[in-house]
Structure formats: structure tokens, C-alpha cells
Design an enzyme around this catalytic site. Structure first.
Site, short mmCIF file in Angstrom:
data_model
loop_
_atom_site.label_atom_id
_atom_site.label_comp_id
_atom_site.label_asym_id
_atom_site.label_seq_id
_atom_site.Cartn_x
_atom_site.Cartn_y
_atom_site.Cartn_z
N THR A 198 0.83 -1.20 0.00
CA THR A 198 0.00 0.00 0.00
C THR A 198 0.87 1.25 0.00
O THR A 198 1.98 1.25 0.52
CB THR A 198 -0.96 0.03 1.21
OG1 THR A 198 -1.78 1.20 1.14
CG2 THR A 198 -0.20 0.01 2.52
N ARG A 199 0.34 2.31 -0.61
CA ARG A 199 0.97 3.63 -0.55
C ARG A 199 -0.06 4.66 -0.07
O ARG A 199 0.17 5.87 -0.17
CB ARG A 199 1.52 4.03 -1.93
CG ARG A 199 0.46 4.10 -3.01
CD ARG A 199 1.04 4.49 -4.37
NE ARG A 199 0.04 4.48 -5.42
CZ ARG A 199 -0.80 5.46 -5.69
NH1 ARG A 199 -0.74 6.58 -4.98
NH2 ARG A 199 -1.69 5.36 -6.66
N HIS A 203 -8.11 1.96 5.80
CA HIS A 203 -9.38 2.17 6.48
C HIS A 203 -10.02 0.80 6.74
O HIS A 203 -9.38 -0.24 6.57
CB HIS A 203 -10.27 3.07 5.63
CG HIS A 203 -9.66 4.41 5.32
ND1 HIS A 203 -9.51 5.38 6.27
CD2 HIS A 203 -9.11 4.90 4.17
CE1 HIS A 203 -8.91 6.44 5.73
NE2 HIS A 203 -8.66 6.17 4.46
N HIS A 206 -9.75 -1.92 4.03
CA HIS A 206 -8.44 -2.55 3.89
C HIS A 206 -8.20 -3.59 4.99
O HIS A 206 -7.65 -4.66 4.74
CB HIS A 206 -7.34 -1.49 3.94
CG HIS A 206 -7.49 -0.42 2.91
ND1 HIS A 206 -8.01 0.82 3.20
CD2 HIS A 206 -7.21 -0.42 1.58
CE1 HIS A 206 -8.02 1.55 2.10
NE2 HIS A 206 -7.56 0.83 1.10
N ARG A 292 -7.24 -4.40 -7.78
CA ARG A 292 -7.65 -3.75 -9.03
C ARG A 292 -6.72 -2.58 -9.32
O ARG A 292 -6.42 -1.79 -8.43
CB ARG A 292 -9.09 -3.26 -8.91
CG ARG A 292 -9.66 -2.67 -10.18
CD ARG A 292 -11.04 -2.08 -9.93
NE ARG A 292 -11.63 -1.58 -11.16
CZ ARG A 292 -11.34 -0.42 -11.74
NH1 ARG A 292 -10.43 0.35 -11.19
NH2 ARG A 292 -11.93 -0.05 -12.84
N LYS A 515 7.05 57.64 -10.79
CA LYS A 515 8.47 57.54 -10.44
C LYS A 515 9.38 57.62 -11.67
O LYS A 515 10.60 57.69 -11.53
CB LYS A 515 8.73 56.22 -9.70
CG LYS A 515 8.04 56.14 -8.34
CD LYS A 515 8.37 54.82 -7.65
CE LYS A 515 7.72 54.74 -6.27
NZ LYS A 515 8.04 53.46 -5.58
#
Length: 572
Positions: A198-199, A203, A206, A292, A515
Site C-alpha cells: 500500500t501507498r 481504512h 483494507h 484492481r 516615479k
């Protein structure tokens, strides 16, 4: 635990005796150096530890061509991702890199010597072929962008001799080499281990799918998240590891173990899944979960997936006997509110009520401080995410105003600072072009290169302030599109960026210049002046466009405030 998929022993280069490594250290101090990049360090660490077995170094040209064309090293061993030491022509000349040379590889963070490479060859890769065969060729693929824009023009092949392990100062107790994990499994008596790649944060879904995978195989679970380089925009690994630590007690006692993998992902879909399987087998696991669109970077700008949803499962299944690891395919999990449980989507009867929260929806809820239900995630996980991702009302932002000298951008910036200070809730910093020039960039001239450096200094300061939750108002001329885009990229890594084009016409800016700066530029006294003898590239991607010949400062400020309010930066 069984041997790695290549059939040989684990190539743990760190296992050599200390006296040998002491000799190598002494030698390393006499050799030419090569300073490694962050991705090269990730690759080096896994070569040295055996995570990339059977590799004992960076790929030679024969091995590289075999991997790119056939997913195999020159000797026929399965390996699906090219692991290359890329160098520039300047580095080749400075470090005298040539066949037979021995070069010390050093950590860019502290100059520590990590290994010595004995160079076998130096070659120019066919990047177009690598992009097409390894990553499917879509120029929007993040790995192809990296290959074309960041990877240097030559590759160096050769075997490594280890001197030191990389120094890590975070989560040291969770960083295990393949040999250490194998020993841990043996100590725990684990014979069957399911690895979960996993990266992302984890939750309830998972947790459910990993527990199902373990029960169906009568195995334990290795939660093995990537903490090297991942996809741009991913949640930082510090937050993710705190999430993994929070969710671990939710597993049945003794079922799961957490260990971190210092991998630089390529997001190569099916090829990457095979690579991940090889890596997990090297770490001693017997099963590997492939989901998937495994390791896919999502969709391109046309909304098309870079890979098919089950390409990864199919390719790993094709090589499963050779890999020596069992694939555990899984479908997306969905919540069944009437049963208060999760189930694979393909097992849910038609018409059954289901609930899901997408990644986009979750990010929205975090940004806006909206409710995240317990059926989706555990309270302790949500607490960690909210700490790292506060709602918009507590987030920093940068308002970046660009326009001609005397366009009114400075007046808008000052008025906006006063208005935001009156609003309260966060500190407000003002970075006017002239102030930055005097305080940060006094040695810079007005060439295109120096102007770019000046804008990137502003971006760096703005990003650090934005990261800390401040509101930043920057108002340089910023005439070049590439400089503005680079600034946006830098700042958005830290927070929110809004571009305001003060589109007051040059004629008006020059006519009202009390200016006399334009007059001095027209006479040649000032060189390289925007709008006179240097170009202003009109922004095409501004969030707001204002023209002080058609409106006034107060209305322009109000328009910016309304944008911030609509984005949720002000509390009720």
C-alpha cells in the site's frame, strides 16, 4: 521460509564481515565520488539488503535491454523493472566513470559512503523504447515524465560492495531488511504470510480484505507499505505510518505485523505488480495481495486509465510458478449498512444497499472538516488524518499576483493584507517584488535566469509559510510562464496556490508611472525592463483576472476574498 523466486540464496550484500567493510570504507576515501539522488538511494538500499535479489548492482546494458524487452535479465531470470544508475556527462567526466573504475556512492543527505561500484559499462539508454515497453508509452504517465525530464542521459552498470546501511532517523524499529523479516517470521512461527502492498492510508475496507485474505489462506498478514518515492500528490509517509500504527490493534491479536519498504515506486501497473511480488518473496512472504489497478497511476487528462483494471492480476498469475509466491486477487470492498459489514463487490447480490466513500470524497471531507463515518474508517485513523490534514479554515494559502510594474498589484497586495489581518484566524505575510529583491535577491540581475531564480526564492519562502498555516501574498512582476508554473508546483506541495493576473494594460501602467521608471527604461538607462525591452508572457491559467482601468483596488480585493471564502478558508 523458501528461497527467492530466482532460485538462489538471498543476495544480502550487507551480511559481509565487518573487517571487509572496514577495508572498503578505507578504500572509499581514496576513490572518486558519485552523490546519489533520492530515487537512486531507494534502489541502492534494496539492492544492498537483498530486496531486489538476484541483483547485486545496477543493471548493465545487456541486463537492461533484457528487462525492458522481455522482463528478464540476460541470464533469463525474471525481473520486470529496470534498476538503473543514471548519470550526466558532467558526472562521468568529474568522477572519471568508465569500465573498470571503482566509484564511491554517497548519500546526498550527509555524504556518508554507502557502497563501491565496480563499473562494467556506461551506456546511453533508448528512453523512447523504455517508456513504451515498460510504461506503455503515454507521455502523461508520471514515470515517463520522470524518465524524460529528470533521469540523466547515461546509465552505469556494475556490481556493488556494501560499506554502510543507509541512515534513517524515522521509524527505525519498523525498517527491516529481507533477512531480518525472515528471521522475525521464523521467531514468530509464521509459515504462511500474506503481504499487503500500500501507498495510501488504510481504512476499515483494507482491514477487512487483509483479514479475509489471511483467513482464506490460513496465514498471517504483513502490512508492507512503501515509504520511498510514490506518486506525486500522495499523502506523506509520516502520516501514513501513524495510520498503520493506529489500525494495527484492530487486527486479531498476533495476526498482523507492520514493516516499512523503502521502495521508489514507478507506478508501472502490471510490470510493477510482478516486481512487487519478487520483492515480497525476497522478504519471506508466501502470498501477495494484488488488487484492481495495482500500482497504476490512475487516469490521464482524457480520463483514460493507463492500465486495464486486472492487467496486474493477469501478469502476476502468468508468472506465479516462476515467482514462487501465490497471488491473492481481490475485488474492491463495499460496505453493507443493513448487515454492518464489508464484502467484495462481486459477491454482493444485485439490489443490495451499499455505501462507499471515494478518495476524492475523503479528501474533500478532510479539507472542509466534514464528518467521516465510523463505517468507513476508525476514529483513531480519522484523528491522525485530521492532524495532518486540517480543514481549510486552518490551512495556509498563497495569493500570487503578477502583472506589469505599476499595474496596481502592489496596491492590491497591501490592501489585501490589511483586509485579511482584519479577518483574523491566521498570520499574513506580504512578499512585494521590490522588498524581496532588496532582502533576498540583491545580487541577482534581470536576465531570464536571474528572474527565474528570484521567483523560485519567493516560491520557497511562500511554500514554507503556507505549510505552517499562514496566508501569503506575493506580488512580483513574474513575467515568464515557466517561472510561474514552477512556483505554483513548489507552493502546492505545501498548500494552496491562487494566481491573480493584474491585467492593467502596459500603456496605463506607463502613463501613470510617477516615479519615471518606464521613462528611464525607454531611454536605455534601465536594461531588460518588462514591457519595454523584455517580454511579459500573459497568464492563461489565472484564477482571477483584474484590470484597474476597469475596476478599483477595493473591488479587486473583494473578488479575491470571495474566492477564498468559496474555497472554505474562512470559518463561520
Amino acid at each position: 521460509m523458501s528461497n527467492p523466486p530466482h532460485g538462489g540464496v538471498l543476495k544480502d550484500l550487507l551480511a559481509r564481515d565487518a573487517p571487509i567493510r572496514d577495508e572498503l570504507f578505507a578504500e572509499s576515501e581514496t576513490l572518486k565520488d558519485l552523490i546519489l539522488t533520492e530515487r537512486q538511494l531507494c534502489d541502492l538500499e534494496l539492492i544492498l539488503s537483498g530486496g531486489f535479489s538476484p541483483l547485486e548492482g545496477f543493471l548493465t546494458e545487456k541486463d537492461y535491454n533484457g528487462v525492458v524487452e522481455n522482463l528478464r535479465l540476460a541470464d533469463g531470470t525474471l525481473f520486470s523493472i529496470p534498476i538503473n544508475l543514471d548519470v550526466s556527462k558532467e558526472e562521468i567526466e568529474a568522477s572519471q566513470i568508465k569500465p573498470g573504475a571503482r566509484i564511491t556512492l554517497r548519500d546526498f543527505r550527509d555524504d556518508a559512503p554507502l557502497a563501491i561500484i565496480t563499473v562494467e559499462d556506461v551506456y546511453r539508454p533508448d528512453k523512447e523504447k523504455e517508456a513504451k515497453l515498460v510504461f506503455r508509452g503515454d507521455p502523461e504517465h508520471p514515470a515517463i515524465k520522470y524518465l524524460n525530464n529528470t533521469v540523466k542521459e547515461f546509465y552505469v552498470g556494475g556490481k556493488l560492495q556494501a560499506i554502510n546501511r543507509l541512515n534513517h532517523y524515522d521509524y527505525v524499529g519498523l525498517r527491516n531488511t529481507p533477512a531480518e523479516l525472515r528471521s522475525q517470521f521464523s521467531k514468530l512461527g509464521w509459515k504462511r504470510v500474506v503481504a499487503f502492498q500500500t501507498r495510501n492510508p488504510m481504512h476499515r475496507a483494507h482491514r477487512e480484505l487483509t483479514v479475509r485474505a489471511a483467513r482464506s489462506r490460513q496465514a498471517n498478514v504483513l502490512i508492507h507499505p512503501v515509504v520511498g518515492l510514490t506518486k506525486p500528490g500522495d499523502i506523506d509517509h509520516f502520516t501514513r505510518v501513524r495510520v498503520y500504527q493506529a489500525i494495527l490493534p484492530r487486527y486479531p491479536n498476533g495476526m498482523a505485523l507492520l514493516s516499512l519498504l523503502p521502495l521508489a515506486m514507478r507506478m508501472a501497473g502490471d510490470r510493477e505488480a510482478v516486481w512487487h511480488a519478487i520483492i515480497r518473496k525476497n522478504h519471506g512472504t508466501t502470498h501477495f495481495i494484488v488488487g484492481r489497478d495495482h500500482a497504476g497511476p490512475g487516469k490521464n487528462s482524457k480520463g483514460e486509465e493507463f492500465y486495464g483494471p486486472y492487467d496486474a492480476q493477469d501478469l502476476v498469475e502468468k508468472y506465479k510458478d516462476e515467482l514462487g509466491i501465490e497471488v491473492v486477487p481481490f475485488q474492491m470492498m463495499t460496505y453493507l449498512p443493513d448487515a454492518d459489514e464489508y464484502a467484495p463487490k462481486d459477491e454482493v447480490p444485485e439490489g443490495t444497499k451499499t455505501l462507499d466513500i471515494s478518495g476524492t470524497e475523503l479528501r474533500k471531507r478532510l479539507k472542509l472538516g466534514l464528518h467521516i463515518p465510523e463505517w468507513f474508517s476508525y476514529p483513531e485513523v480519522v484523528k491522525v488524518l485530521r492532524e495532518s490534514h486540517p480543514p481549510r479554515v486552518n490551512q495556509g494559502f498563497t495569493i500570487f499576483l503578477t502583472g506589469y510594474h505599476n499595474s496596481g498589484k502592489d496596491a492590491i497586495a497591501r490592501a489585501l493584507q490589511v483586509t485579511l489581518n482584519q479577518q483574523g484566524g491566521r498570520s499574513i505575510s506580504l512578499l512585494l517584488g521590490e522588498t524581496v529583491r532588496a532582502e533576498l535577491s540583491s545580487e541577482l540581475g534581470f536576465s531570464r535566469e536571474d528572474r527565474h531564480k528570484n521567483i523560485q526564492r519567493i516560491a520557497f519562502v511562500a511554500a514554507e509559510l503556507t505549510r505552517s498555516g499562514a496566508g501569503v501574498i506575493a506580488a512580483p512582476i513574474a513575467p515568464y510562464d515557466d517561472s510561474r508554473r514552477a512556483a505554483k508546483e513548489t507552493i502546492e506541495k505545501a498548500g494552496n496556490f491562487f494566481l491573480v493576473h493584474v491585467a492593467t494594460p502596459l500603456e496605463h501602467a506607463e502613463r501613470t508611472d510617477r516615479k519615471g521608471v518606464y521613462e528611464r527604461a525607454r531611454s536605455g538607462e534601465i536594461k531588460g525592463f518588462t514591457g519595454v525591452d523584455d517580454v511579459y508572457e500573459t497568464p492563461t491559467n489565472a484564477d482571477i483576472v483584474v484590470d484597474l482601468t476597469k475596476t478599483d483596488v477595493r473591488t479587486s480585493v473583494h473578488e479575491i476574498i470571495l474566492l477564498l471564502e468559496a474555497q472554505g478558508f474562512f470559518g463561520n
